[in-house]
Design a protein around this motif. Structure first.
Motif, PDB file in Angstrom:
ATOM      1  N   ASN A   1       0.003  64.258  29.361  1.00 26.47           N
ATOM      2  CA  ASN A   1      -0.136  65.709  29.264  1.00 26.47           C
ATOM      3  C   ASN A   1       1.178  66.327  28.817  1.00 26.47           C
ATOM      4  O   ASN A   1       2.215  66.130  29.444  1.00 26.47           O
TER       5      ASN A   1
ATOM      6  N   HIS B   1       3.269  65.289  32.450  1.00 25.82           N
ATOM      7  CA  HIS B   1       2.864  64.297  33.447  1.00 25.82           C
ATOM      8  C   HIS B   1       1.886  63.314  32.809  1.00 25.82           C
ATOM      9  O   HIS B   1       1.284  63.594  31.780  1.00 25.82           O
TER      10      HIS B   1
ATOM     11  N   VAL C   1      -3.757  59.370  30.093  1.00 27.18           N
ATOM     12  CA  VAL C   1      -3.580  60.727  29.582  1.00 27.18           C
ATOM     13  C   VAL C   1      -2.114  61.118  29.714  1.00 27.18           C
ATOM     14  O   VAL C   1      -1.557  61.084  30.808  1.00 27.18           O
TER      15      VAL C   1
ATOM     16  N   ILE D   1     -10.972  66.814  30.049  1.00 27.03           N
ATOM     17  CA  ILE D   1     -10.200  67.951  29.543  1.00 27.03           C
ATOM     18  C   ILE D   1     -11.152  68.851  28.751  1.00 27.03           C
ATOM     19  O   ILE D   1     -11.880  68.370  27.888  1.00 27.03           O
TER      20      ILE D   1
ATOM     21  N   ARG E   1      -1.212  68.972  22.896  1.00 30.83           N
ATOM     22  CA  ARG E   1      -1.281  69.322  24.312  1.00 30.83           C
ATOM     23  C   ARG E   1      -1.478  68.063  25.162  1.00 30.83           C
ATOM     24  O   ARG E   1      -0.905  67.950  26.229  1.00 30.83           O
ATOM     25  N   GLN E   2      -2.308  67.146  24.660  1.00 30.42           N
ATOM     26  CA  GLN E   2      -2.544  65.881  25.349  1.00 30.42           C
ATOM     27  C   GLN E   2      -2.612  64.751  24.324  1.00 30.42           C
ATOM     28  O   GLN E   2      -3.112  64.933  23.221  1.00 30.42           O
TER      29      GLN E   2
ATOM     30  N   VAL F   1      -4.075  60.868  24.484  1.00 31.66           N
ATOM     31  CA  VAL F   1      -4.870  59.957  25.306  1.00 31.66           C
ATOM     32  C   VAL F   1      -4.930  58.619  24.594  1.00 31.66           C
ATOM     33  O   VAL F   1      -5.343  58.534  23.436  1.00 31.66           O
TER      34      VAL F   1
ATOM     35  N   ALA G   1       1.208  69.804  27.866  1.00 30.01           N
ATOM     36  CA  ALA G   1       0.964  71.247  27.807  1.00 30.01           C
ATOM     37  C   ALA G   1       1.956  72.045  28.641  1.00 30.01           C
ATOM     38  O   ALA G   1       2.947  72.539  28.120  1.00 30.01           O
ATOM     39  N   ASP G   2       1.717  72.197  29.921  1.00 34.54           N
ATOM     40  CA  ASP G   2       2.578  73.034  30.756  1.00 34.54           C
ATOM     41  C   ASP G   2       3.737  72.229  31.326  1.00 34.54           C
ATOM     42  O   ASP G   2       4.890  72.545  31.116  1.00 34.54           O
TER      43      ASP G   2
END
Length: 163
Positions: free
Chosen positions: A129, A135, A127, A47, A114-115, A117, A131-132
């Motif tokens: 995720n 997943h 990870v 990332i 945003r992430q 981990v 953000a958008d």
């Protein structure tokens, strides 16, 4: 000569002189080429983290995923969706105390994650995720095998000979 004609002659002479000067400068044009150097992004877990803040910590005793993510402006509904998406990849109820995790969040005052981990063992990481679209994916780290050989003569005990 009248004042008007004198003024007209002076104006014409200045105009002709300026036109001649422009023609002389046309041949002196040089082109400079600047080279742009593009800086490669800093990658962490695959990332790009150049424009984000990164916080690394360890899971505390009885700390859950929601305990961690609520501090980074992630709502309960998003955490629930994240846990459902992680099904079959990693069970979020199995966060282990003492194991490292990393939060990649915005550089604003809200610190929105945003992430997330998590490293369940040294050979892989998961990870999450946020953000958008939410997943989850698991990545195995490359493993390097090395063989070492020790040669010793045993005179008294194996322990003393190896040291």
């Amino acid at each position: 000569m009248t004042k008007k004609s004198l003024l007209w002659i002076t104006f014409s002479a200045c105009l002709i002189a300026s036109c001649m000067q422009k023609e002389a400068n046309v041949g002196e044009v040089s082109v400079k080429q600047d080279t742009l150097s593009v800086k490669s992004p800093t990658l962490l877990y695959g990332i790009a983290v150049d424009s984000f803040q990164v916080k690394t910590a360890k899971v505390k005793w009885n700390q859950s995923l929601s305990d961690i993510l609520l501090n980074y402006n992630i709502e309960h509904r998003q955490i629930f969706d994240l846990a459902n998406k992680a099904e079959g990849i990693y069970d979020v109820r199995r966060l282990k105390a003492g194991y490292p995790y990393t939060i990649i969040h915005e550089k604003d005052s809200f610190n929105t994650a945003r992430q997330f981990v998590f490293e369940p063992d040294p050979s892989q990481y998961v990870v999450f995720n946020l953000a958008d679209s939410i997943h989850v994916y698991k990545v195995s780290k490359p493993i390097e095998l090395r063989e070492n050989e020790i040669i010793a003569t045993v005179n008294s005990s194996v322990y003393n000979a190896v040291l």
